[in-house]
Design a protein around this motif. Structure first.
Motif, short mmCIF file in Angstrom:
data_model
loop_
_atom_site.label_atom_id
_atom_site.label_comp_id
_atom_site.label_asym_id
_atom_site.label_seq_id
_atom_site.Cartn_x
_atom_site.Cartn_y
_atom_site.Cartn_z
N HIS A 265 26.11 -19.15 51.90
CA HIS A 265 26.95 -20.08 52.65
C HIS A 265 28.07 -20.65 51.78
CE1 HIS A 265 24.41 -19.83 56.16
NE2 HIS A 265 23.34 -20.11 55.43
N GLU A 266 27.90 -20.57 50.48
CA GLU A 266 28.95 -21.03 49.57
C GLU A 266 28.96 -20.16 48.32
OE1 GLU A 266 26.57 -24.54 47.14
OE2 GLU A 266 27.94 -25.10 48.77
N ASP A 267 30.00 -20.27 47.56
CA ASP A 267 30.20 -19.43 46.37
C ASP A 267 29.06 -19.65 45.38
OD1 ASP A 267 31.04 -18.11 44.14
OD2 ASP A 267 32.97 -19.14 43.96
N TYR A 652 38.99 -21.85 36.71
CA TYR A 652 39.58 -22.90 37.55
C TYR A 652 38.84 -22.92 38.89
CZ TYR A 652 43.45 -22.57 34.20
OH TYR A 652 44.20 -22.56 33.06
N PRO A 653 37.53 -23.24 38.89
CA PRO A 653 36.72 -23.06 40.10
C PRO A 653 37.00 -24.06 41.21
CG PRO A 653 35.43 -24.11 38.37
CD PRO A 653 36.75 -23.74 37.76
N ASP A 654 37.53 -25.24 40.89
CA ASP A 654 37.65 -26.30 41.89
C ASP A 654 39.06 -26.46 42.46
OD1 ASP A 654 34.95 -27.00 41.55
OD2 ASP A 654 35.44 -28.20 39.79
N ARG A 655 39.96 -25.57 42.12
CA ARG A 655 41.33 -25.69 42.59
C ARG A 655 41.72 -24.47 43.42
NH1 ARG A 655 44.10 -29.31 39.26
NH2 ARG A 655 45.73 -29.25 40.86
N GLN A 656 42.52 -24.70 44.41
CA GLN A 656 43.03 -23.60 45.24
C GLN A 656 44.31 -23.05 44.63
OE1 GLN A 656 43.49 -25.10 49.21
NE2 GLN A 656 41.31 -24.91 49.69
N GLY A 742 49.91 -26.40 36.43
CA GLY A 742 49.79 -27.00 37.74
C GLY A 742 50.58 -26.38 38.86
N TRP A 743 51.68 -25.68 38.57
CA TRP A 743 52.50 -25.20 39.69
C TRP A 743 51.89 -24.02 40.44
CZ3 TRP A 743 54.98 -24.75 34.68
CH2 TRP A 743 54.95 -23.46 34.13
N SER A 744 50.83 -23.43 39.90
CA SER A 744 50.15 -22.33 40.60
C SER A 744 48.93 -22.81 41.38
CB SER A 744 49.72 -21.25 39.61
OG SER A 744 50.83 -20.68 38.97
N LEU A 745 48.74 -24.14 41.43
CA LEU A 745 47.56 -24.70 42.07
C LEU A 745 47.95 -25.60 43.23
CD1 LEU A 745 45.62 -25.73 38.85
CD2 LEU A 745 45.12 -23.76 40.29
N LYS A 746 47.06 -25.66 44.23
CA LYS A 746 47.19 -26.63 45.31
C LYS A 746 46.36 -27.85 44.97
CE LYS A 746 47.90 -23.05 48.82
NZ LYS A 746 47.39 -22.45 50.07
N GLU A 747 46.37 -28.80 45.85
CA GLU A 747 45.57 -30.01 45.62
C GLU A 747 44.08 -29.66 45.68
OE1 GLU A 747 46.67 -32.97 44.75
OE2 GLU A 747 48.66 -32.05 44.67
N LYS A 748 43.26 -30.49 45.06
CA LYS A 748 41.82 -30.27 45.10
C LYS A 748 41.30 -30.29 46.53
CE LYS A 748 40.56 -32.09 40.57
NZ LYS A 748 39.70 -33.04 39.84
N ARG A 749 40.25 -29.52 46.75
CA ARG A 749 39.65 -29.48 48.08
C ARG A 749 38.98 -30.81 48.40
NH1 ARG A 749 36.61 -23.75 46.89
NH2 ARG A 749 38.45 -22.46 46.79
#
Length: 749
Positions: A265-267, A652-656, A742-749
């Motif tokens: 159900h999750e990674d 970078y597991p926690d960032r989109q 940072g410019w290749s990442l979105k905000e944290k989930r």
């Protein structure tokens, strides 16, 4: 089929294949063309000694060797194949000499009389005049005189005669490439001997030492029956083997890899905390990014030398960075960055799999990183020093440019790289030991992963099996152990295991079916791949048996690629199987792209040039460059990028991720490569192939043919694809750097 049976089959395939490979390697040793104590004319004049020939080979290597044209078809594409060029010029001059001997002018003779002298020419050239008792090659006075004329011609070309300026520019050979007349005389001796090998019939046979290569009907170099026979057999074997593979696949499809029935159900790796040594692999990826850019720039320069041989948009770049250096760097850096990305992945995966961080593991990762930097920078510098003729012949072999394609780096750097690979293996195994001791379900995959790592570390050592003055036929045998077995062989096994391992760790594939599929794929691939090494040696002064084996087993290399579409589709299914897998979209897309390039680059473009009768005409033409770019970058490069993406996903597991940036990079790289290969290299290769079949191999590689308007146009047609590919690589590097800033990442989930 059970894993135990598959392991038995794998062991049988490897033992039997290597036994045959080594046995016929000894046959190559036993039947190599002789290097005589002396080449003499019938009046007793010594034209060259064995030491002259051996030193001449080293001189040729010092200027870049196979990066400046080619010998026996192996090498670069801008300059001609020197053996084919020499042989054609020798035959033209010798016809004039034979006619002049009778007081006639050959070009003024009617066809009937010209035919008479063509028969005499064939007899003159093809007769084996090696005197075994005296260990001498004997030339007639006419042929000896022609050798002197050709020595003057090549001296003018490689040194500084102004009358050769235009031709030097067309060949991208800088003025004063060879600065010393003594060195030039020795390289002329090597050219004369290596060409003698191409036109002299083996004792008791009617084919030459190179199986009548290069093609030139005027001197009797036409395809022998063995080429037609084994080409036909290889195609029939391919069709039969494909049928058996499809039958096996249909019969055992329930055992094939399939998406796990109970998807997580999750990674499963989401909460995995990277260890210090795993985090230390990030610097490897940054260096890979830098090497990609430098390699791309070296490729741009090398490609431009094809249209402006002495400069770069008016800048006399060849005086500081000759084509032989830029091409060497382009090829070596490709191997370096691809290998480094794979090594980093191995160092990252080992502690992740076992859950164990050995003591001083991070230190070992950092030491290996420093060692790799020293090898990369040192070998590139040494190659420049060697080509610029700043090293003696011995020093050049040790520190400079070996002259052999894909193993250009000097012997000292080779040894240091081997030591680095062994250090990598030690770091991997010590981290994997706890997992290997556990007798759980993934043990088979772990063992195969470990064995492929051992092969990667040790098989590079095959490049140490030849020395500075080893016979060319022997050096080629061992060189292809490195290029084919190391790069194309065990790296492929490593990649297959890693991909399966990642998917099973993510819970997307059932472990049992994945294990069986990987073992079966490895058996099929190595069953053709090990002995398929011989398909590179058809015309490298090897016996006919080598040609037969190479043709047969290289056809088998294509068999596993038939079902590559199934693998690509399955990977695509995995990318859609569960919402959280979207985080791994781009690594999986790289695996899908790898499947595409495996089918097109290694499969279609590879088999197009592999049958003996095809390779006879097109070895060393731009058709080889098509296969090389599509297979090396398309398969191994794209896979290396995919493995880096997986490692970066874990770091970078926690960032989109910014999908637009990496998406543009992915598509521009793949589309750019496809455009460059199909719009420029492939048409050039096809036109060269036609010219080779109609006129002779020498003509397909000549300035006369390659400098026509249509060829210039097709070379310029590389630009659109090159721009797309370069822009994609630049975006990839920007993306990798942006993950840190940072410019290749979105905000944290």
């Amino acid at each position: 089929m059970t894993p135990k049976k598959l392991w038995i089959w794998l062991a049988v395939v490897m033992v039997a294949s290597f036994a045959v490979l080594i046995f016929y390697g000894t046959e190559i040793y036993r039947k190599i063309p002789p290097i005589p104590d002396k080449i003499v004319s019938t009046d007793g004049t010594v034209m060259a000694t064995a030491q002259d020939i051996k030193d001449g080979q080293n001189v040729w290597q010092s200027i870049g060797g196979q990066t400046v044209g080619s010998i026996w078809g192996h090498g670069a594409y801008i300059a001609p194949d020197w053996t084919a060029d020499y042989l054609h010029r020798e035959s033209v001059l010798l016809l004039d000499k034979l006619a002049k001997k009778d007081g006639k002018v050959y070009k003024d003779l009617p066809d009937e009389e010209q035919a008479k002298y063509q028969v005499l020419l064939k007899k003159e050239l093809r007769t084996n005049t090696f005197n075994e008792s005296k260990n001498e090659i004997v030339f007639s006075p006419e042929r000896a005189e022609v050798q002197k004329q050709l020595a003057q011609y090549y001296s003018k070309l490689f040194m500084n005669d102004t009358s050769m300026a235009k031709l030097r520019d067309q060949y991208a050979i800088p003025e004063n490439t060879i600065k010393d007349t003594g060195r030039m005389a020795k390289m002329n001796a090597f050219f004369a001997w290596s060409t003698w090998v191409c036109i002299t019939e083996r004792p008791g046979d009617d084919v030459t030492y190179t199986n009548n290569w290069p093609h030139d009907e005027s001197i009797g170099n036409v395809p022998p029956p063995s080429l037609h026979l084994w080409s036909g057999f290889s195609i029939l074997l391919l069709l039969g083997s494909v049928g058996l593979l499809v039958f096996y696949h249909a019969r055992n499809k329930e055992e094939e890899e399939e998406i796990s029935e109970a998807l997580p159900h999750e990674d499963p790796l989401r909460n995995m905390k990277p260890t210090p040594s795993m985090k230390a692999t990030l610097k490897y990826i940054w260096v890979v990014a830098l090497l990609i850019l430098v390699q791309m720039l070296a490729g741009v320069v090398t490609a431009h030398y094809g249209v402006e041989g002495s400069g770069f948009y008016g800048i006399p770049l060849d005086q500081f960075l000759p084509q032989s250096v830029s091409r060497s760097w382009h090829v070596q850096l490709a191997i370096f960055w691809i290998a480094t990305s794979w090594l980093a992945t191995g160092l990252y995966i080992a502690p992740a799999v076992s859950g164990y961080e050995p003591k001083y593991q991070k230190l070992g990762v950092n030491v290996l990183f420093g060692a790799l930097l020293i090898v990369v920078l040192g070998s590139l510098t040494g190659q420049w020093l060697g080509v610029m003729q700043k090293l003696g012949l011995v020093d050049n072999f040790l520190w400079g440019h070996q002259g052999y394609e894909y193993v250009e780096l000097g012997r000292v750097w080779q040894i240091l790289l081997l030591i680095g690979l062994i250090l990598w293996l030690i770091l991997m195994v010590r981290a994997l030991l706890p997992a290997l001791k556990r007798k759980d379900g993934d043990r088979h995959l772990l063992i195969l992963f470990t064995l492929s790592s051992v092969a990667i570390a040790l098989f590079y050592g095959a490049g140490l099996m030849y020395g500075r003055q080893t016979h060319m036929a022997i050096a080629e045998y061992w060189r292809w152990w490195v290029v084919h077995l190391w790069v194309e062989g065990f790296f492929e096994v490593f990649a297959t295991v890693v991909a399966a391992f990642l998917f099973t760790r993510l819970g997307l594939l059932r472990l049992k079916s994945a294990t069986n599929a990987v073992l079966f794929s490895t058996i099929i691939f190595l069953g053709g791949g090990i002995l398929g090494t011989f398909h590179h040696l058809y015309f490298s002064a090897t016996p006919t048996a080598v040609l037969a084996l190479g043709a047969t087993f290289s056809a088998l290399e294509i068999v596993p690629l038939v079902l590559i579409g199934y693998e690509a589709y399955q990977n695509y299914q995995l990318s859609k199987s569960t919402p959280w897998i979207q985080a791994y979209k781009w690594p999986i897309y790289c695996f899908i792209a790898m499947c595409f390039w495996n089918f097109l680059g290694a499969g279609i473009f590879g088999f197009a040039i592999n049958p003996p009768i095809a390779l006879y005409y097109i070895q060393g033409l731009n058709t080889t460059a098509v296969h090389g770019h599509a297979a090396l970058f398309g398969v191994y490069g794209i896979l290396g990028i995919g493995l880096m993406m997986f490692v970066l996903r874990g770091l970078y597991p926690d960032r989109q991720w910014n999908d637009k940036l990496i998406g543009w990079a992915f598509w521009m790289i793949n589309i750019g490569l496809l455009v460059m290969v199909t719009i420029s290299l492939l048409p050039i290769g096809i036109m060269q192939s036609v010219a080779s079949i109609k006129e002779g191999y020498w003509y397909a590689r000549s300035a006369e043919f390659m400098q026509t308007d249509i060829m210039h146009f097709l070379r310029w047609m590389r630009v659109p694809g090159d721009i797309l590919l370069a822009a994609g690589e630049l975006l990839l590097v920007i993306f990798i750097i942006g993950l840190k800033f940072g410019w290749s990442l979105k905000e944290k989930r």
